[in-house]
Structures are given as structure tokens and as C-alpha cells.
Design a protein around this motif. Structure first.
Motif, PDB file in Angstrom:
ATOM      1  N   MET B   1       0.829  -1.211   0.000  1.00  0.00           N
ATOM      2  CA  MET B   1       0.000   0.000   0.000  1.00  0.00           C
ATOM      3  C   MET B   1       0.859   1.253   0.000  1.00  0.00           C
ATOM      4  O   MET B   1       0.609   2.205  -0.727  1.00  0.00           O
ATOM      5  CB  MET B   1      -0.878  -0.028   1.259  1.00  0.00           C
ATOM      6  N   GLY B   2       1.935   1.216   0.778  1.00  0.00           N
ATOM      7  CA  GLY B   2       2.830   2.356   0.808  1.00  0.00           C
ATOM      8  C   GLY B   2       3.422   2.643  -0.560  1.00  0.00           C
ATOM      9  O   GLY B   2       3.562   3.795  -0.976  1.00  0.00           O
ATOM     10  N   TYR B   3       3.742   1.550  -1.290  1.00  0.00           N
ATOM     11  CA  TYR B   3       4.280   1.725  -2.639  1.00  0.00           C
ATOM     12  C   TYR B   3       3.294   2.480  -3.514  1.00  0.00           C
ATOM     13  O   TYR B   3       3.655   3.385  -4.265  1.00  0.00           O
ATOM     14  CB  TYR B   3       4.567   0.366  -3.274  1.00  0.00           C
ATOM     15  N   PHE B   4       2.007   2.082  -3.415  1.00  0.00           N
ATOM     16  CA  PHE B   4       0.970   2.685  -4.243  1.00  0.00           C
ATOM     17  C   PHE B   4       0.843   4.172  -3.946  1.00  0.00           C
ATOM     18  O   PHE B   4       0.821   5.007  -4.854  1.00  0.00           O
ATOM     19  CB  PHE B   4      -0.353   1.955  -3.981  1.00  0.00           C
ATOM     20  N   VAL B   5       0.811   4.501  -2.646  1.00  0.00           N
ATOM     21  CA  VAL B   5       0.655   5.903  -2.254  1.00  0.00           C
ATOM     22  C   VAL B   5       1.846   6.730  -2.716  1.00  0.00           C
ATOM     23  O   VAL B   5       1.712   7.829  -3.261  1.00  0.00           O
ATOM     24  CB  VAL B   5       0.460   6.009  -0.720  1.00  0.00           C
ATOM     25  N   PHE B   6       3.060   6.152  -2.535  1.00  0.00           N
ATOM     26  CA  PHE B   6       4.259   6.889  -2.946  1.00  0.00           C
ATOM     27  C   PHE B   6       4.261   7.106  -4.449  1.00  0.00           C
ATOM     28  O   PHE B   6       4.600   8.185  -4.936  1.00  0.00           O
ATOM     29  CB  PHE B   6       5.510   6.124  -2.534  1.00  0.00           C
ATOM     30  N   LEU B   7       3.858   6.075  -5.210  1.00  0.00           N
ATOM     31  CA  LEU B   7       3.818   6.206  -6.667  1.00  0.00           C
ATOM     32  C   LEU B   7       2.831   7.296  -7.069  1.00  0.00           C
ATOM     33  O   LEU B   7       3.131   8.149  -7.917  1.00  0.00           O
ATOM     34  CB  LEU B   7       3.431   4.880  -7.290  1.00  0.00           C
ATOM     35  N   LEU B   8       1.639   7.294  -6.421  1.00  0.00           N
ATOM     36  CA  LEU B   8       0.648   8.335  -6.713  1.00  0.00           C
ATOM     37  C   LEU B   8       1.236   9.709  -6.444  1.00  0.00           C
ATOM     38  O   LEU B   8       1.122  10.627  -7.262  1.00  0.00           O
ATOM     39  CB  LEU B   8      -0.594   8.129  -5.838  1.00  0.00           C
ATOM     40  N   SER B  37      -2.309   5.758 -14.558  1.00  0.00           N
ATOM     41  CA  SER B  37      -0.934   5.248 -14.612  1.00  0.00           C
ATOM     42  C   SER B  37      -0.643   4.349 -13.433  1.00  0.00           C
ATOM     43  O   SER B  37      -0.001   3.296 -13.579  1.00  0.00           O
ATOM     44  CB  SER B  37       0.054   6.413 -14.618  1.00  0.00           C
ATOM     45  N   ALA B  38      -1.106   4.738 -12.238  1.00  0.00           N
ATOM     46  CA  ALA B  38      -0.837   3.930 -11.055  1.00  0.00           C
ATOM     47  C   ALA B  38      -1.526   2.569 -11.178  1.00  0.00           C
ATOM     48  O   ALA B  38      -0.940   1.531 -10.831  1.00  0.00           O
ATOM     49  CB  ALA B  38      -1.318   4.657  -9.809  1.00  0.00           C
ATOM     50  N   ILE B  39      -2.780   2.571 -11.721  1.00  0.00           N
ATOM     51  CA  ILE B  39      -3.474   1.289 -11.878  1.00  0.00           C
ATOM     52  C   ILE B  39      -2.749   0.411 -12.895  1.00  0.00           C
ATOM     53  O   ILE B  39      -2.584  -0.807 -12.698  1.00  0.00           O
ATOM     54  CB  ILE B  39      -4.942   1.537 -12.300  1.00  0.00           C
ATOM     55  N   LEU B  40      -2.253   1.042 -13.981  1.00  0.00           N
ATOM     56  CA  LEU B  40      -1.485   0.283 -14.973  1.00  0.00           C
ATOM     57  C   LEU B  40      -0.251  -0.348 -14.334  1.00  0.00           C
ATOM     58  O   LEU B  40       0.049  -1.528 -14.571  1.00  0.00           O
ATOM     59  CB  LEU B  40      -1.048   1.210 -16.103  1.00  0.00           C
ATOM     60  N   ARG B  49       9.661  -2.641  -4.123  1.00  0.00           N
ATOM     61  CA  ARG B  49      10.613  -1.684  -3.585  1.00  0.00           C
ATOM     62  C   ARG B  49      11.587  -1.165  -4.640  1.00  0.00           C
ATOM     63  O   ARG B  49      12.292  -0.202  -4.424  1.00  0.00           O
ATOM     64  CB  ARG B  49      11.394  -2.294  -2.422  1.00  0.00           C
ATOM     65  N   GLU B  50      11.605  -1.802  -5.833  1.00  0.00           N
ATOM     66  CA  GLU B  50      12.493  -1.296  -6.865  1.00  0.00           C
ATOM     67  C   GLU B  50      11.881  -0.120  -7.611  1.00  0.00           C
ATOM     68  O   GLU B  50      12.580   0.816  -7.979  1.00  0.00           O
ATOM     69  CB  GLU B  50      12.833  -2.405  -7.854  1.00  0.00           C
ATOM     70  N   SER B  51      10.560  -0.177  -7.840  1.00  0.00           N
ATOM     71  CA  SER B  51       9.968   0.896  -8.644  1.00  0.00           C
ATOM     72  C   SER B  51       9.537   2.074  -7.788  1.00  0.00           C
ATOM     73  O   SER B  51       9.436   3.184  -8.290  1.00  0.00           O
ATOM     74  CB  SER B  51       8.785   0.377  -9.442  1.00  0.00           C
ATOM     75  N   SER B  52       9.264   1.867  -6.490  1.00  0.00           N
ATOM     76  CA  SER B  52       8.979   3.043  -5.655  1.00  0.00           C
ATOM     77  C   SER B  52       9.657   2.876  -4.290  1.00  0.00           C
ATOM     78  O   SER B  52       9.053   2.473  -3.322  1.00  0.00           O
ATOM     79  CB  SER B  52       7.479   3.273  -5.519  1.00  0.00           C
ATOM     80  N   PRO B  53      10.956   3.167  -4.242  1.00  0.00           N
ATOM     81  CA  PRO B  53      11.722   2.936  -3.002  1.00  0.00           C
ATOM     82  C   PRO B  53      11.535   4.067  -2.000  1.00  0.00           C
ATOM     83  O   PRO B  53      12.474   4.799  -1.702  1.00  0.00           O
ATOM     84  CB  PRO B  53      13.161   2.864  -3.519  1.00  0.00           C
ATOM     85  N   TYR B  54      10.317   4.212  -1.498  1.00  0.00           N
ATOM     86  CA  TYR B  54      10.050   5.396  -0.675  1.00  0.00           C
ATOM     87  C   TYR B  54      10.779   5.364   0.658  1.00  0.00           C
ATOM     88  O   TYR B  54      11.154   6.393   1.186  1.00  0.00           O
ATOM     89  CB  TYR B  54       8.545   5.567  -0.446  1.00  0.00           C
TER      90      TYR B  54
END
Lengths: 119, 161, 96
Positions: B1-8, B37-40, B49-54
Motif C-alpha cells: 500500500m505504501g508503494y501505491f501511495v508513494f507512486l501516486l 498510470s498507477a493502476i497500470l 521496492r524497486e519501482s517506488s523505493p520510498y
């Protein structure tokens, strides 16, 4: 403090143009290196001068010339894109050449006589 | 979930930085494209953790700052080599053993080597990286140790060497 | 002074074109094209500032992205002779 700010504002266009000029000269230097170096792998190193130093200096120069923060944000985006994609592209080219069996020159080159070619 | 929020969050920041408009209609378009984009990205299964290493962003930013200084130091050597009137270079292929374990740390390390002028990572096999260097002296044993240690510290957070 | 910088970028692109035309191997040409792309990104930004329309930077951003994708696409095509190969989750090496 206000004097410092006004001084920065006064010096900004000149400094920005100067950094831009230095960046473009570095691009020419990198290109000269690409033209002079003897084999593909060494040319890769010369090209990376353009990819790093020239880009950084030119972007900082343009940032000093920028009229608004939107322009600044776009410059930061360009800088990040180039810094993230540049090494990936270089590595992809080098890896493709290596996989295809292109042999690099090894050992000291130039300096008058050619001594000891290990490859 | 954190990844999703960070990506958004980062997508929204990129969108706003590139457009800079605050009209409600344009903002709505931006919100729709960010969410699409986030849904895609979620459907592509690349949210990790590689695509959104927040969690490691501050450390990666600090590493980045250190790397830029190193890049400028290394640039000077290559610029001198480009401008010397008679060619004087000593290219070499070196195998570098890395202490990085995760893919993210290895990627950061190999990309740092490539980004530094004068050295290019040619191939990665397991924990060994094949490096082509413009000067053999610049890539001697131990030349990459500090970069290795720092990239491991920045992307994995464990400091033991 | 900004004009001089633009001119210097044009000269650099012209010199790099020599390498792209002459380059003995395919990889020299790809490298030259990639490098020309980077310089064009900067040149577009400089032209934007020269004409007082920094909107040119949008084109720069796009060019930076397209430049990267084009390089990878060319390399992928000349390695596998096809665009329909997955590049991920594949043991090292290529067709050989």
C-alpha cells in the motif's frame, strides 16, 4: 539580506549564460574525444563526459536564466531523466557490443610507439 | 500500500511540475491520468521496492549528492585525456566483485560505475561486474570499494561490509 | 553569449555526425546517435531561452524520453532481429 538577493538577481543572467557556454564547450570536448579515441569502448568514455558534466552545467545555467519555477521544475525533470537513462543506455550499448564479441583494445595506447598489445 | 501511495504522490508531483496549471478542468485531467498510470503499474505487477523505493529515499538522495561530486572529479581526468595533443590512454577490462546483494543495490552500483566517466560496466554476472576503464590505474583493486559500500548502504541500509 | 552556446552545441552535433557516418561498427553509430540526442535535448532548451519561449523545454523532455527508447529499441532489434522478444526474466546472454 536584501542586498545579497539583489546582487544575486543582478549576477544571475551573466552567470547562467557563462555556465551554459562552459557546458556547450564540454559537449564539444566530449565530441572531440569521441572522434579521436581509437576503439569503441574508449569512445564510450568520451561520450559520457557529454552525458554528465555538460548536461549538469547547461541545466544549472538554464536554471539561473529561468523566469519561473515551472521552467525550473522542467529543467530538474530533464536532468533526472538524462541521469537515470544515460547510464542505462551506455550499459546497453556496451553490453550489446560485448555480447556480439567486439574485442576491446587493452594496454597503453599512443605516446609515439605502440608497445605490448595484450589483446 | 505504501508503494501505491508513494507512486501516486510522485506521479502527481511530476504531472504538476510539467504542467504548472491550476484550472479545475486541467487538474481533473491530471488526477485521472495519474490514477490510470498507477493502476497500470499495479496491473503490470511492477509495484515493489524497486519501482517506488520510498523508505530509502533520503539515503538514496544523499548517495546521489556524493556521486555527483565523484562524477565531476572523474570528468576532469577524461577531459584531460580528450584534449592531450598525443593520445595517451591505458584501457583495461577489470572484474569487480561487489558486496551488494539485492538487485536494487547492484543496479545502483553498476549504474554509478557507468555514470562515472572513465569507467563503464560492460556485463553483470552474479556478484561480479565486468568493468571497462579508460585508465588501468583508475580501476585498480580497491578503487570501487567506497562506491560499493555506499551504494549498498544507501539501497539496502545494512552497513556491514 | 546564449547564442554562442547554441552555436557550440550545433558544432558538437555536426562533429558527432562525422562519427555517426564514419563509425566502423554498428555500436559506434548507435553511440553517436544517442549522444546527438542528448545534445539536441540541450540545444532545444537553449533555443527556447534564446527566443524567450521556455515552452520549448516540453519538447526537450519528450526528446529525452524518445531518445532513450529509440536507443534501446535499436539495440534490441540488432541483438534479437525482432521486437517480439521479452527482455526480462531471461538468463544472461542472447541468441548465441
Amino acid at each position: 539580506m536584501t542586498e545579497l538577493l539583489s546582487f544575486i538577481d543582478a549576477v544571475r543572467p551573466g552567470l547562467g549564460a557563462f555556465l551554459l557556454l562552459v557546458g556547450s564547450l564540454l559537449a564539444i570536448i566530449g565530441t572531440v574525444g569521441v572522434l579521436r579515441f581509437p576503439d569503441f569502448y574508449t569512445r564510450l568514455h568520451a561520450a559520457s563526459v557529454t552525458d554528465t558534466a555538460a548536461v549538469t552545467l547547461a541545466v544549472i545555467g538554464m536554471g539561473l536564466l529561468a523566469p519561473s519555477w515551472v521552467v525550473m521544475a522542467k529543467l530538474v525533470a530533464i536532468w533526472l531523466f538524462i541521469f537515470l537513462t544515460g547510464p542505462t543506455a551506455s550499459h546497453a550499448i556496451a553490453n550489446a557490443a560485448h555480447t556480439a564479441g567486439l574485442e576491446p583494445l587493452i594496454g597503453r595506447q599512443g605516446r609515439g610507439e605502440d608497445e605490448g598489445d595484450a589483446s | 500500500m505504501g508503494y501505491f501511495v508513494f507512486l501516486l504522490g510522485s506521479l502527481a508531483a511530476i504531472w504538476f511540475g510539467l504542467s504548472g496549471m491550476t484550472k479545475p478542468l486541467i487538474l481533473a485531467f491530471g488526477a485521472v491520468s495519474v490514477i490510470l498510470s498507477a493502476i497500470l503499474a499495479y496491473r503490470f505487477d511492477i509495484l515493489d521496492r524497486e519501482s517506488s523505493p520510498y523508505a530509502r529515499l533520503p539515503q538514496l538522495a544523499a548517495y546521489w549528492a556524493w556521486l555527483v561530486v565523484e562524477i565531476f572529479k572523474a570528468n576532469w581526468i577524461v577531459i584531460k585525456a580528450c584534449l592531450r595533443s598525443n593520445l595517451d590512454i591505458n584501457p583495461a577490462l577489470v572484474k569487480v566483485k561487489t558486496v551488494c546483494e539485492s538487485d536494487l543495490a547492484k543496479t545502483v552500483f553498476a549504474n554509478s560505475i557507468t555514470l562515472t566517466p572513465g569507467t563503464v560496466s560492460v556485463a553483470v554476472e552474479g556478484d561480479k561486474i565486468l568493468v571497462h576503464a579508460l585508465y588501468e590505474e583508475e580501476a585498480g583493486p580497491g578503487a570501487f570499494d567506497e562506491m560499493d559500500r555506499r551504494s549498498r548502504l544507501a539501497s539496502d541500509g545494512r552497513s556491514k561490509a | 553569449m546564449i547564442g554562442a552556446a547554441a552555436l557550440a552545441f550545433v558544432v558538437a552535433i555536426g562533429l558527432m555526425l562525422i562519427r555517426a557516418l564514419k563509425g566502423p561498427t554498428l555500436y559506434d553509430r548507435v553511440l553517436a546517435v544517442n549522444s546527438i540526442g542528448t545534445k539536441i535535448v540541450l540545444l532545444l532548451g537553449v533555443i527556447g531561452f534564446l527566443t524567450g519561449r521556455p515552452d520549448f523545454l516540453d519538447i526537450s523532455v519528450l526528446y529525452a524520453l524518445i531518445n532513450f527508447v529509440a536507443t534501446i529499441a535499436i539495440l534490441k532489434f540488432f541483438r534479437y532481429r525482432s521486437f517480439q522478444v521479452s527482455l526480462t526474466r531471461r538468463p544472461s546472454g542472447g541468441p548465441k
